[in-house]
Design a protein around this motif. Sequence first.
Motif, short mmCIF file in Angstrom:
data_model
loop_
_atom_site.label_atom_id
_atom_site.label_comp_id
_atom_site.label_asym_id
_atom_site.label_seq_id
_atom_site.Cartn_x
_atom_site.Cartn_y
_atom_site.Cartn_z
N ASP A 138 -15.52 -49.36 -14.51
CA ASP A 138 -16.76 -49.88 -14.51
C ASP A 138 -16.92 -50.88 -13.34
O ASP A 138 -16.11 -51.55 -13.10
CB ASP A 138 -17.03 -50.62 -15.67
N LEU A 139 -17.97 -50.82 -12.80
CA LEU A 139 -18.43 -51.55 -11.62
C LEU A 139 -18.27 -53.05 -11.87
O LEU A 139 -17.67 -53.78 -10.79
CB LEU A 139 -19.74 -51.27 -11.08
N ALA A 140 -18.51 -53.38 -12.97
CA ALA A 140 -18.37 -54.89 -13.42
C ALA A 140 -17.20 -55.53 -13.78
O ALA A 140 -16.97 -56.65 -14.13
CB ALA A 140 -19.34 -55.09 -14.60
N ASN A 141 -16.33 -54.56 -13.78
CA ASN A 141 -14.66 -54.71 -14.47
C ASN A 141 -13.71 -55.26 -13.33
O ASN A 141 -12.84 -54.70 -13.04
CB ASN A 141 -14.19 -53.88 -15.13
N GLU A 142 -13.95 -56.66 -12.76
CA GLU A 142 -13.46 -57.06 -11.60
C GLU A 142 -11.83 -56.94 -12.01
O GLU A 142 -10.94 -56.69 -11.07
CB GLU A 142 -13.76 -58.43 -11.36
N GLN A 154 -5.99 -46.21 -4.45
CA GLN A 154 -7.02 -46.06 -3.36
C GLN A 154 -8.27 -45.83 -3.92
O GLN A 154 -8.38 -44.98 -4.86
CB GLN A 154 -6.50 -45.45 -2.28
N GLU A 155 -9.24 -46.58 -3.34
CA GLU A 155 -10.99 -46.10 -3.86
C GLU A 155 -10.81 -44.78 -3.29
O GLU A 155 -10.96 -44.64 -1.98
CB GLU A 155 -11.75 -47.25 -3.25
N LEU A 156 -11.46 -43.90 -4.14
CA LEU A 156 -11.76 -42.43 -3.96
C LEU A 156 -13.39 -42.45 -3.44
O LEU A 156 -13.58 -41.61 -2.64
CB LEU A 156 -11.43 -41.47 -4.91
N GLY A 157 -14.00 -43.11 -4.27
CA GLY A 157 -15.50 -43.25 -4.36
C GLY A 157 -16.00 -43.99 -5.47
O GLY A 157 -15.51 -44.40 -6.20
N ALA A 162 -20.43 -42.47 -18.27
CA ALA A 162 -21.17 -41.99 -19.20
C ALA A 162 -22.46 -42.71 -19.19
O ALA A 162 -23.43 -42.40 -19.73
CB ALA A 162 -20.45 -42.27 -20.80
N THR A 163 -22.36 -44.36 -19.05
CA THR A 163 -23.41 -45.20 -19.15
C THR A 163 -23.70 -46.00 -17.99
O THR A 163 -24.81 -46.63 -17.76
CB THR A 163 -23.39 -46.04 -20.45
N ALA A 164 -22.87 -46.03 -17.08
CA ALA A 164 -22.80 -46.98 -15.95
C ALA A 164 -22.06 -46.53 -14.68
O ALA A 164 -21.19 -45.55 -14.90
CB ALA A 164 -22.05 -48.39 -16.22
N GLY A 165 -22.36 -46.93 -13.54
CA GLY A 165 -21.33 -46.66 -12.33
C GLY A 165 -20.06 -47.09 -12.55
O GLY A 165 -19.75 -47.86 -13.22
N VAL A 166 -19.26 -46.24 -11.87
CA VAL A 166 -17.93 -46.59 -11.89
C VAL A 166 -17.27 -46.32 -10.40
O VAL A 166 -17.81 -45.38 -9.66
CB VAL A 166 -17.10 -45.64 -12.77
N VAL A 167 -16.24 -46.98 -10.26
CA VAL A 167 -15.47 -46.86 -9.05
C VAL A 167 -14.13 -45.94 -9.15
O VAL A 167 -13.49 -46.10 -10.47
CB VAL A 167 -14.79 -48.00 -8.22
N VAL A 168 -13.97 -45.02 -8.60
CA VAL A 168 -13.04 -44.14 -8.88
C VAL A 168 -11.89 -44.42 -8.03
O VAL A 168 -11.94 -44.19 -6.69
CB VAL A 168 -13.48 -42.55 -8.96
N TYR A 169 -10.79 -44.65 -8.61
CA TYR A 169 -9.39 -44.80 -7.86
C TYR A 169 -8.42 -43.57 -7.96
O TYR A 169 -8.59 -42.79 -8.89
CB TYR A 169 -8.72 -45.89 -8.18
N GLU A 170 -7.75 -43.28 -6.93
CA GLU A 170 -6.64 -42.41 -6.83
C GLU A 170 -5.33 -43.14 -6.25
O GLU A 170 -5.28 -43.64 -5.54
CB GLU A 170 -7.11 -41.24 -6.13
#
Length: 173
Positions: A138-142, A154-157, A162-170
Motif C-alpha cells: 500500500d502506498l501509505a505503508n512506509e 526493486q520498484e517495478l511500478g 483492491a481498494t488503494a494504490g500500491v507499489v509493486v516491488y520485484e
Amino acid sequence: MPCMIDTPRLRLVPVTPGDADRICALLWHPDVRRHLCDDALMPRSEIEAAIADSLDPSSLTAYWRLATESDEFAGMVGLQPPSTASLALRAIGWRSRELIVALEPRWWGRGLAREAVGAVATCAARDGVTFAIVACVDLANERSHRLMLRCGFQELGRSRGATAGVVVYEMAV
C-alpha cells in the motif's frame, strides 16, 4: 507443502489447520489488516482455505508461521500466485510468486520480517519454478516500503490494489 526453514532467530514452520486461530487473530489485528487486508476482516473460511491450499503439494501457495527461539508465534510469511495488481505490471505471472508478510505488531522493528523474507527468497530460488518474487505494498505503508528495499526488492511500478494504490516491488531469484 513447504518445508521447515531455520534462520538465526526464527523457525519458519509450514502452517497447518491448527494455526488458523493465531493467523485469524493476526490478520484481524487493526494494525495488520489496515495494509494487508484492505482494512477488512478476512473471513475465517478464506483463511482456512488458504492454509489448506498451502498444504497441497501441487499448489504454488506456501505459508509458514514464524516461531521465535522461545517458540512464540511472531507472524507469518508466504508465497502465493500473483495478484491482479502485480500482474498488471509483470506479464510473466506464471513464473512469479507474490510475497505476503504479517508480523505481530509487538515484534515490529526487530528485523524478523527481513530475516523471514530472506529465508523465503532463498527457498524460492531453489524451487526450480520461481522466476521472481513480487510484493504489493500500500502506498501509505512506509514500514513495508523500507522492508522491501532492505531485502533487495526493486520498484517495478505502481498499480491499483483492491481498494488503494500500491507499489509493486520485484526481486529476481
